[in-house]
Design a protein around this motif. Structure first.
Motif, PDB file in Angstrom:
ATOM      1  N   LYS A 614       0.837  -1.193   0.000  1.00 53.21           N
ATOM      2  CA  LYS A 614       0.000   0.000   0.000  1.00 53.21           C
ATOM      3  C   LYS A 614       0.881   1.256   0.000  1.00 53.21           C
ATOM      4  N   GLN A 615       0.455   2.250  -0.752  1.00 56.86           N
ATOM      5  CA  GLN A 615       1.153   3.529  -0.802  1.00 56.86           C
ATOM      6  C   GLN A 615       1.003   4.235   0.538  1.00 56.86           C
ATOM      7  N   LEU A 616       2.072   4.883   1.001  1.00 54.45           N
ATOM      8  CA  LEU A 616       2.026   5.553   2.293  1.00 54.45           C
ATOM      9  C   LEU A 616       0.979   6.659   2.285  1.00 54.45           C
ATOM     10  N   PHE A 617       0.253   6.754   3.384  1.00 57.68           N
ATOM     11  CA  PHE A 617      -0.824   7.730   3.527  1.00 57.68           C
ATOM     12  C   PHE A 617      -0.341   9.142   3.230  1.00 57.68           C
ATOM     13  N   ASN A 618      -1.072   9.820   2.326  1.00 52.52           N
ATOM     14  CA  ASN A 618      -0.854  11.232   2.015  1.00 52.52           C
ATOM     15  C   ASN A 618       0.526  11.511   1.419  1.00 52.52           C
ATOM     16  N   VAL A 619       1.154  10.509   0.821  1.00 52.84           N
ATOM     17  CA  VAL A 619       2.457  10.686   0.174  1.00 52.84           C
ATOM     18  C   VAL A 619       2.293  10.452  -1.321  1.00 52.84           C
ATOM     19  N   PRO A 620       2.523  11.465  -2.148  1.00 49.50           N
ATOM     20  CA  PRO A 620       2.322  11.309  -3.595  1.00 49.50           C
ATOM     21  C   PRO A 620       3.499  10.611  -4.257  1.00 49.50           C
ATOM     22  N   LEU A 652      -3.271  11.552  -4.069  1.00 49.77           N
ATOM     23  CA  LEU A 652      -2.855  11.326  -2.688  1.00 49.77           C
ATOM     24  C   LEU A 652      -3.729  10.274  -2.022  1.00 49.77           C
ATOM     25  N   PRO A 653      -3.109   9.247  -1.402  1.00 49.34           N
ATOM     26  CA  PRO A 653      -3.902   8.257  -0.653  1.00 49.34           C
ATOM     27  C   PRO A 653      -4.539   8.900   0.566  1.00 49.34           C
ATOM     28  N   GLY A 654      -5.851   8.694   0.730  1.00 53.00           N
ATOM     29  CA  GLY A 654      -6.564   9.306   1.837  1.00 53.00           C
ATOM     30  C   GLY A 654      -6.566   8.503   3.113  1.00 53.00           C
ATOM     31  N   THR A 655      -6.094   7.251   3.052  1.00 52.72           N
ATOM     32  CA  THR A 655      -5.992   6.382   4.224  1.00 52.72           C
ATOM     33  C   THR A 655      -4.769   5.488   4.072  1.00 52.72           C
ATOM     34  N   SER A 656      -4.342   4.869   5.164  1.00 53.32           N
ATOM     35  CA  SER A 656      -3.208   3.946   5.095  1.00 53.32           C
ATOM     36  C   SER A 656      -3.568   2.667   4.354  1.00 53.32           C
ATOM     37  N   THR A 657      -4.867   2.391   4.208  1.00 55.30           N
ATOM     38  CA  THR A 657      -5.300   1.212   3.451  1.00 55.30           C
ATOM     39  C   THR A 657      -5.642   1.549   2.002  1.00 55.30           C
ATOM     40  N   ASN A 658      -5.425   2.807   1.610  1.00 51.97           N
ATOM     41  CA  ASN A 658      -5.650   3.261   0.227  1.00 51.97           C
ATOM     42  C   ASN A 658      -7.086   3.050  -0.230  1.00 51.97           C
ATOM     43  N   ASP A 690      -8.236  29.677  -9.127  1.00 51.69           N
ATOM     44  CA  ASP A 690      -9.308  29.272  -8.207  1.00 51.69           C
ATOM     45  C   ASP A 690      -9.754  27.834  -8.472  1.00 51.69           C
ATOM     46  N   LYS A 691      -8.792  26.930  -8.544  1.00 53.43           N
ATOM     47  CA  LYS A 691      -9.078  25.516  -8.782  1.00 53.43           C
ATOM     48  C   LYS A 691      -9.766  24.912  -7.560  1.00 53.43           C
ATOM     49  N   LYS A 692     -10.842  24.165  -7.796  1.00 49.58           N
ATOM     50  CA  LYS A 692     -11.583  23.526  -6.712  1.00 49.58           C
ATOM     51  C   LYS A 692     -11.174  22.061  -6.614  1.00 49.58           C
ATOM     52  N   TYR A 693     -10.593  21.687  -5.480  1.00 50.30           N
ATOM     53  CA  TYR A 693     -10.171  20.297  -5.308  1.00 50.30           C
ATOM     54  C   TYR A 693     -10.084  19.987  -3.817  1.00 50.30           C
ATOM     55  N   TYR A 694      -9.851  18.719  -3.506  1.00 52.17           N
ATOM     56  CA  TYR A 694      -9.780  18.263  -2.120  1.00 52.17           C
ATOM     57  C   TYR A 694      -8.447  17.565  -1.878  1.00 52.17           C
ATOM     58  N   VAL A 695      -7.997  17.609  -0.618  1.00 53.36           N
ATOM     59  CA  VAL A 695      -6.796  16.895  -0.194  1.00 53.36           C
ATOM     60  C   VAL A 695      -7.122  16.111   1.069  1.00 53.36           C
ATOM     61  N   PRO A 696      -6.378  15.044   1.370  1.00 51.81           N
ATOM     62  CA  PRO A 696      -6.660  14.274   2.584  1.00 51.81           C
ATOM     63  C   PRO A 696      -6.388  15.090   3.844  1.00 51.81           C
ATOM     64  N   THR A 697      -7.135  14.799   4.881  1.00 51.75           N
ATOM     65  CA  THR A 697      -6.857  15.354   6.193  1.00 51.75           C
ATOM     66  C   THR A 697      -6.184  14.296   7.054  1.00 51.75           C
ATOM     67  N   THR A 698      -5.414  14.749   8.045  1.00 53.65           N
ATOM     68  CA  THR A 698      -4.794  13.810   8.981  1.00 53.65           C
ATOM     69  C   THR A 698      -5.577  13.718  10.285  1.00 53.65           C
ATOM     70  N   TYR A 699      -6.731  14.355  10.362  1.00 53.27           N
ATOM     71  CA  TYR A 699      -7.549  14.319  11.566  1.00 53.27           C
ATOM     72  C   TYR A 699      -7.879  12.858  11.892  1.00 53.27           C
ATOM     73  N   PHE A 700      -7.504  12.410  13.089  1.00 50.15           N
ATOM     74  CA  PHE A 700      -7.686  11.021  13.512  1.00 50.15           C
ATOM     75  C   PHE A 700      -7.095  10.032  12.506  1.00 50.15           C
ATOM     76  N   GLY A 701      -5.977  10.425  11.897  1.00 47.91           N
ATOM     77  CA  GLY A 701      -5.265   9.488  11.037  1.00 47.91           C
ATOM     78  C   GLY A 701      -5.787   9.387   9.628  1.00 47.91           C
ATOM     79  N   GLY A 702      -6.650  10.310   9.186  1.00 45.39           N
ATOM     80  CA  GLY A 702      -7.128  10.309   7.807  1.00 45.39           C
ATOM     81  C   GLY A 702      -8.519   9.723   7.681  1.00 45.39           C
TER      82      GLY A 702
END
Length: 721
Positions: A614-620, A652-658, A690-702
């Motif tokens: 699995k790809q590391l969480f939040n690492v591109p 970007l992976p949003g969780t450690s389990t991808n 003004d690009k609209k997009y989302y990124v992972p949060t690390t709140y409680f581990g993603g």
């Protein structure tokens, strides 16, 4: 009258024939301010280094060393780059360095920087900052930021306590110190989302030996997210005593306070997945009366350098730092979530329970680091020997308490399609902290840099003993561990020509994971890095570092999926790839910045076989930064500066389990400035399109996402007198 390099039109037009040659020589020929010829009452000043290129660093070896002689990637962001790009946060400045994660201000209380995929330490004036989540550091008095990629073995091992060690690298901030030059600077800003603020930097010589300096800032702003705001207050007084060439003492004080409204981000359903419903980007899943979250840091830092004789210098660094975090937050748990609000699933239109918690932590650290540095020769070899000890003791007390004991702040559920948020329910806390942790680090190190002709060698060894007392009666935790390890660092540089060199290096790092809850004493986390690369030094104006790296980390602390709230050590992770950092001074007026990285960062061993690969969480896998700036130096446009940049990140992976990825993005930024006399006016635009997009949060581990920063515009005015 003093005229800075950028104070252009009237004076330059009148005196062009007499001062142009001197000004160009000063700006681009390496002449320091004190060497510049004075013409009557006119003084032309320049930066010590040319453009965005810094020629030597001390952060990479703990001794002042030419960058091209260090067998490891060390990249610097100088003050000029911070100012030209209008950087507001440490993350803004570090986008100019390859392979460092970006941090959204709304996530700043939950995450530290990662270098090459692994956590890093942030060091301010030689001392690691613990527990203050370092994207909240102020840049108002930052003179330079040095990024050391990978573990440094014999360098900063004492930062191996506190959960944020040097496994991935080190971000070393050097602040401005008092000098014998009178300085008065004040600046103002106003911008989007109610942004406003001011900053100042005042330096005053008291006599030929003493000088005083004080810098500070005040800033407020709102954000795209409903009710989320940011407040910063900072004050940094300092005093220096330099009675002669043999003695130097610098005393620095710091006070830094950040306040915001805690933000738990948004679920994937309604944002990335809009098949059922769509959430407005401005949604804030929180009660209207949620108390603010504060992060306060204060400290004192004393550095004494003493020349003993022509060969040896003694230095002493001692510091005390205290961090207090008071964080109150709420989030939703669906009907399948367990009681205690210790887990949450994908939010559904109905049956969402709102949970609340308060986390309070007080971290106090004492640091003592004496060292000796010697410069001498043995035959054809020139040595720079550095030896010393690092002692660090940290007291970490904290409280974690849930609303109504178990977490839910109300029996009523929240429907995100028509939300009615319950009022905040303050958790009951006792007078005794839940956790009472103590970390003690004792370190001895020896390092030698050897120069023989075109060869530059580095070898070091560090012995670290780290004792951890981890006590948390509320969770039934009573862990005591003592770990010792030798961590080496070796490498070599060979100069093919004065402008081209090759390097290879190997280093190890360790840390005892803390600020996590373990059911048994944790093992030390360890990292190892092999790196091979080459450098260009002012080759046709190009200065660059290109490196291939293989960085591994084992005994990694991650959340325990079978026991929410606890951590486990999940085997081994590896990051392998190539990164490039380039600065090009195309002409005296035109500069370019390029940073690129491609890597494979994944879990290679784990007790849960489904996580392997699995790809590391939040690492591109890929990131890139390209920026340019042009400063008009003559003619009718003299004083005008224009900048343009783009920053790209792969998905970007949003969780450690991808379980999900946020899409790849490319975001533009732009800058405009105009300098006249002692005033500089600027306009800085982030997310130009003004690009609209989302990124992972690390709140409680993603597991959730943040709507990335929209277009924001900031106007600035800075004055020197």
């Amino acid at each position: 009258m003093n005229i800075d390099r950028d104070d252009q039109p009237a004076v330059r037009q009148a005196l062009r024939k007499t001062i142009v040659a001197t000004a160009l020589a000063a700006c681009f020929g390496g002449i320091h301010a004190e060497e510049i010829t004075q013409l009557g009452t006119i003084e032309v000043r320049d930066r010590a280094d040319s453009g965005y290129v810094v020629k030597s660093v001390s952060a990479g070896t703990r001794t002042e060393t030419p960058v091209e002689n260090i067998p490891q990637s060390v990249i610097t962001v100088p003050r000029a780059m911070i100012e030209d790009q209008g950087s507001k946060t440490l993350s803004d400045a570090l986008r100019n360095v390859s392979n460092i994660n970006s941090i959204d201000p709304r996530d700043a209380n939950n995450v530290v920087f990662r270098i090459r995929g692994f956590t890093s330490a942030t060091v301010v004036d030689g001392v690691a900052m613990k527990g203050n989540f370092t994207n909240q550091e102020s840049l108002v008095n930052a003179e330079r930021i040095d990024v050391i990629k990978g573990p440094s073995g014999a360098l900063y091992g004492s930062q191996g306590v506190g959960g944020y060690g040097t496994l991935g690298g080190t971000i070393a901030i050097t602040t401005a110190e008092p000098s014998q030059e009178t300085l008065r600077r004040i600046g103002f800003k106003i911008g989007s989302y109610g942004e406003k603020g001011t900053h100042f930097d005042l330096n005053q010589p008291l006599d030929p030996a003493w000088a005083f300096r004080v810098a500070g800032e005040w800033s407020d702003s709102d954000s795209e997210t409903d009710r989320v705001y940011f407040k910063r207050r900072a004050l940094f007084p300092s005093l220096s005593w330099n009675p002669g060439a043999d003695t130097k003492v610098v005393l620095r004080l710091r006070y830094l306070e950040n306040a915001t409204l805690d933000y738990s981000a948004l679920p994937v359903n309604g944002t990335l997945n809009t098949s059922t419903y769509t959430l407005p980007r401005s949604t804030n899943i929180a009660p209207s009366d949620l108390p603010e979250t504060t992060n306060k840091a204060k400290g004192v830092n004393l550095q004494w350098t003493q020349k003993l004789n022509d060969a040896w210098h003694f230095s002493l660094l001692t510091a005390y730092n205290e961090i207090t975090l008071d964080q109150r937050g709420t989030w939703l748990v669906d009907s399948a979530g367990m009681m205690g609000c210790m887990a949450y699933g994908s939010a559904t239109p109905t049956l969402n329970t709102m949970c609340g918690t308060r986390m309070w932590a007080n971290v106090k650290t004492v640091t003592l680091s004496p060292s000796l540095t010697g410069k001498f020769r043995t035959g054809p070899a020139s040595h720079t020997l550095n030896l010393g000890v690092d002692y660090e003791k940290t007291r970490d007390d904290g409280i974690m308490a849930y609303s109504n004991g178990l977490g839910p702040i109300s029996p009523n559920n929240v429907d995100l399609t028509n939300p009615v948020y319950p009022p905040w329910s303050e958790p009951a806390v006792s007078g005794t902290p839940d956790w009472q942790n103590r970390y003690t680090s004792k370190v001895a190190y020896l390092q030698d840099q050897v120069d023989i002709g075109n060869w530059h060698f580095l070898g070091g060894i560090r012995y670290s003993n780290i004792k951890v007392v981890d006590v948390n009666p509320s969770w039934g935790i009573d862990n005591v561990s003592s770990n010792s390890k030798l961590t080496p660092r070796i490498g070599a540089v060979y100069e093919l020509t004065p402008a081209i060199s090759l390097f290879a290096g190997y280093g190890e790092g360790m840390q005892v994971p803390a600020f996590s809850v373990f059911s048994k004493p944790p093992k030390p986390e360890e990292s190892k890095q092999t790196e091979i690369g080459f450098r260009l030094k002012d080759l046709a104006g190009v200065t660059a570092t290109v490196a291939w790296f293989d960085l591994t980390r084992k005994n990694v602390a991650i959340g325990d999926p079978a026991n929410p709230g606890y951590s486990i050590q999940a085997g081994k992770q590896e990051s392998k790839g190539v990164d490039v950092d380039l600065r090009w001074q195309a002409t005296p007026a035109w500069a370019w910045i390029a940073a690129f990285a491609v890597q494979k960062a994944e879990i290679t061993e784990d007790s849960d076989a489904t996580l392997v690969g699995k790809q590391l969480f939040n690492v591109p896998e890929k990131t890139a930064r390209l920026a340019t700036r042009y400063d008009f130096r003559s003619g009718s446009l003299a004083g005008l500066g224009l900048g343009l940049g783009l920053t790209h990140s792969a998905k970007l992976p949003g969780t450690s389990t991808n379980t999900f990825f946020t899409p790849a993005t490319t975001v533009w930024d732009a800058q405009l400035s105009y300098t006249i006399w002692k005033a500089r006016f600027g306009l800085n635009i982030v997310n130009l399109t003004d690009k609209k997009y989302y990124v992972p949060t690390t709140y409680f581990g993603g597991g959730q996402v943040i709507p990335a920063l929209p277009r924001t515009i900031t106007a600035t005015a800075n004055f020197s007198f």
